[in-house]
Design an enzyme around this catalytic site. Structure first.
Site, PDB file in Angstrom:
ATOM      1  N   HIS A  53      24.101  46.745 -13.941  1.00 25.91           N
ATOM      2  CA  HIS A  53      25.002  47.845 -13.572  1.00 25.91           C
ATOM      3  C   HIS A  53      24.819  48.238 -12.102  1.00 25.91           C
ATOM      4  CE1 HIS A  53      25.968  48.643 -17.860  1.00 25.91           C
ATOM      5  NE2 HIS A  53      24.693  48.348 -18.064  1.00 25.91           N
ATOM      6  N   ASN A 126      28.831  51.317 -22.927  1.00 24.58           N
ATOM      7  CA  ASN A 126      29.665  50.315 -22.271  1.00 24.58           C
ATOM      8  C   ASN A 126      31.113  50.496 -22.693  1.00 24.58           C
ATOM      9  OD1 ASN A 126      27.590  48.852 -20.860  1.00 24.58           O
ATOM     10  ND2 ASN A 126      26.988  47.883 -22.781  1.00 24.58           N
TER      11      ASN A 126
END
Length: 493
Positions: A53, A126
Site C-alpha cells: 500500500h 480493501n
C-alpha cells in the site's frame, strides 16, 4: 506580507541562494551552517515507504449513523441515529511502489480511521471482500512475488503466478482481480470491505461476528485493460487527481456502511470456516444491515503530514468492537503496528493525523514513556512512572472489560487444507454471476496477464478454473490458445 527566512532553530538566514566560499570562485566553506542544515535535512527527507500500500491518497470526512445497531454493539460511535464522527480515509494500490500508476491492475487498499469519543477506531480493508490466502505466514512471500525480482529488479510474473497457482484458495481473489473490477476508474467509484471477520458485543455482553461493507454512492466504474494503458500513458496519478479535484470542487464522495451479522451459534454450524478470509458470507443467508454513511469533504493541507504519516492498525479498536479467530486478522494485529513503529517511530500516535481527536490529547494517559520524538505531552512530566503505586496516580477502567471468548483446542500447526479444501465453490458461483461479456473479459484479462509465464503455470491455473466451473477453465484455455485436452484436469489440489 512575506515571511522572513530562518534556520530550523530560529536564526535569520541572510542569503538563501549563495553558499559561503573562499573568494568568489573558491571552494565551499564548511562553516556555512545554513547549507549544512539544509542538506542534512534533505538527506533524511524520505521515510521508509510502506511494504504494501505504498502509494495512497487520503481525505478527511464525517461518518453519520443512519440505523440503530445498538442491539449488536455498545460502541459509542453507533450510540444513536444521527451521531456524527470525524474520520480520515486512505486509499491505495497494494503491490506498487510510491511511483506506481493508479490505473494498474491491483487490489486497492481501503483504510478508515474514525476519531470516536472512546478513542481511534481503524477499519483496515480493501476493495475486495476476500484475499489470496488464509494464513499470515504467507504475507512476506506475497510481498516478494508482487514486488521486484532480486536479480533483475523487475516485476516477475512467473514468480507471481507460480505463488498464486500453488494456492488453490487464491482463485477467488484472482477471479475478482482479473475482471474489470481489478482496475477501478478511481477511488470514488469502488466499494470497500473490512474483509476480515470482526466481532461486536452489546451492553449485555452478547457477542456477534460481523463483516463490514462500504458501498460507493458514486456508482461502480472500471477501466478495461486497454483504457487503463491509455490513462497511465498520460497520467499515473489518475485516481488521486480524481479524488482531490472532486473534493476541491465540492463534489464530496459518499459511501454507505453496512454489516453482515452472524451469531456465535450460526458460526458453530456454518458450512465453512466463518473466519476464512478467502470466502464470503452469502448475502441471502446474512443480509446487509445498514449502519451509516460517510462523506469525504476535506483534502489534506499537506500530503506528507496527513497521508504519508497516517498510521493504521487493526489493534486500534474501541469498546463494543473486537477481533475474531481469523488467522489473517490475528497476524495483522502485530504486523501493522510494527510497521508503523518502524516507519514513523514509537510515538507516531502523536502525529496530528493519528491523534485520538475525539478523546482529546489532554485526556490521553498511556503508560509509555520516552522514545524518539516524544514531544506533545511533556513525556507525562514528573508523574509516577510505575504501576501499581501507593499514591493512586492511575486507575484502570474495569467497566470496559470485553466479554469472555470461548476458545478450545490444542496448540498445534494445523494444516488448514485438512480442515477445509472447498476452494472452488465460491469462485464458481462468482463466475456464473458474470454476464457472458464479463466472462469473456475475465478470460482475456487472465490470458493477457499470464502471457509471460510458462505453460506449466498456465495449465495449473486452467485446472483450478475448470474445477470452479468447466466453462471458466475452457474459456481461459481458449483465450490462451491452449487445447484444454492437453491439460491434466484430474491433479489433486
Amino acid at each position: 506580507m512575506k515571511r522572513k527566512l530562518t534556520g530550523l532553530f530560529g536564526a535569520p538566514v541572510s542569503d538563501r541562494e549563495n553558499s559561503m566560499t573562499a573568494g568568489p570562485r573558491g571552494p565551499l566553506l564548511m562553516q556555512d551552517i545554513y547549507f549544512l542544515e539544509q542538506m542534512a535535512h534533505f538527506d533524511r527527507e524520505v521515510i521508509p515507504e510502506r511494504r504494501m500500500h505504498a502509494k495512497g491518497s487520503g481525505a478527511f470526512g464525517t461518518f453519520t449513523v443512519t440505523n440503530d445497531i445498538t442491539k449488536y454493539t455498545c460502541a459509542s460511535i453507533f450510540a444513536e441515529v444521527g451521531k456524527q464522527t470525524e474520520m480520515f480515509a486512505r486509499f491505495s494500490t497494494v503491490a506498487g511502489e510510491r511511483g506506481a500508476g493508479d490505473a494498474e491492475r491491483d487490489i486497492r487498499g481501503f483504510a478508515l480511521k474514525f476519531y470516536t469519543d472512546e478513542g481511534n477506531w481503524d477499519l483496515v480493508g480493501n476493495n475486495t471482500p476476500v484475499f489470496f490466502f488464509r494464513d499470515p505466514k504467507l504475507f512476506p512471500s506475497l510481498n516478494h512475488v508482487v514486488k521486484r525480482n532480486p536479480k533483475t529488479n523487475m516485476k516477475d510474473p512467473q514468480a507471481n503466478w507460480d505463488f498464486w497457482t500453488l494456492l488453490p484458495e487464491a482463485l477467488h481473489q484472482i477471479t475478482i482481480l482479473m475482471t474489470d473490477r481489478g482496475i477501478p476508474k478511481g477511488f470514488r467509484n469502488m466499494h470497500g470491505f473490512g474483509s476480515h471477520t470482526y466481532s461486536m458485543y452489546n451492553d449485555k455482553g452478547e457477542r456477534f461476528w460481523v463483516k463490514f461493507h462500504h458501498r460507493t454512492q458514486q456508482g461502480i466504474e472500471n477501466y478495461s485493460a486497454e483504457e487503463a494503458e491509455q490513462v497511465m500513458a498520460k497520467d499515473r496519478d489518475s485516481s488521486q487527481r480524481d479524488l482531490f479535484n472532486n473534493i476541491e470542487q465540492g463534489n464530496f464522495p459518499k459511501w454507505k456502511m453496512y454489516i453482515q451479522v452472524m451469531t456465535e451459534e450460526q458460526a458453530r454450524n456454518h458450512k465453512d470456516n466463518p473466519f476464512d478470509l478467502t470466502k464470503v458470507w452469502y448475502k441471502d443467508e446474512y443480509p446487509l444491515i445498514e449502519v451509516g454513511e460517510f462523506e469525504l469533504n476535506r483534502n489534506p493541507e499537506n500530503y506528507f503530514q496527513d497521508v504519508e504519516q497516517a498510521a493504521f492498525a487493526p489493534t486500534n479498536i474501541v469498546p463494543g468492537l473486537d477481533f475474531s479467530p481469523d488467522k489473517m486478522l490475528q497476524g495483522r494485529l502485530f504486523s501493522y503496528g510494527d510497521t508503523q513503529r518502524y516507519r514513523l517511530g514509537v510515538n507516531h500516535w502523536q502525529i496530528p493525523v493519528n491523534q485520538p481527536k475525539g478523546v482529546g490529547m489532554e485526556n490521553i494517559c498511556p503508560f509509555s514513556r520516552d522514545g524518539h520524538m516524544r514531544i506533545l505531552d511533556n513525556n507525562q512530566g514528573a508523574s509516577t512512572h510505575y504501576y501499581p503505586n501507593s499514591n493512586g496516580a492511575f486507575e484502570d477502567q474495569p467497566q470496559y472489560k470485553k466479554p469472555a471468548l470461548d476458545i478450545q483446542g490444542q496448540a498445534y500447526e494445523y494444516d488448514f487444507r485438512e480442515d477445509d479444501d472447498n476452494y472452488f465453490e465460491q469462485p464458481g458461483k462468482l463466475f456464473r454471476l458474470l454476464s457472458s461479456e464479463e466472462q469473456q473479459i475475465l478470460f482475456n484479462n487472465t490470458a493477457n496477464e499470464m502471457s509471460p509465464v510458462t505453460d506449466a503455470l498456465k495449465h495449473r491455473h486452467i485446472r483450478h478454473c475448470y474445477k470452479a466451473d468447466p466453462a471458466y477453465g475452457q474459456g481461459v484455455a481458449e483465450a490462451m490458445g491452449i487445447d484444454i485436452n492437453e491439460v491434466d484436469l484430474d491433479v489433486a489440489d
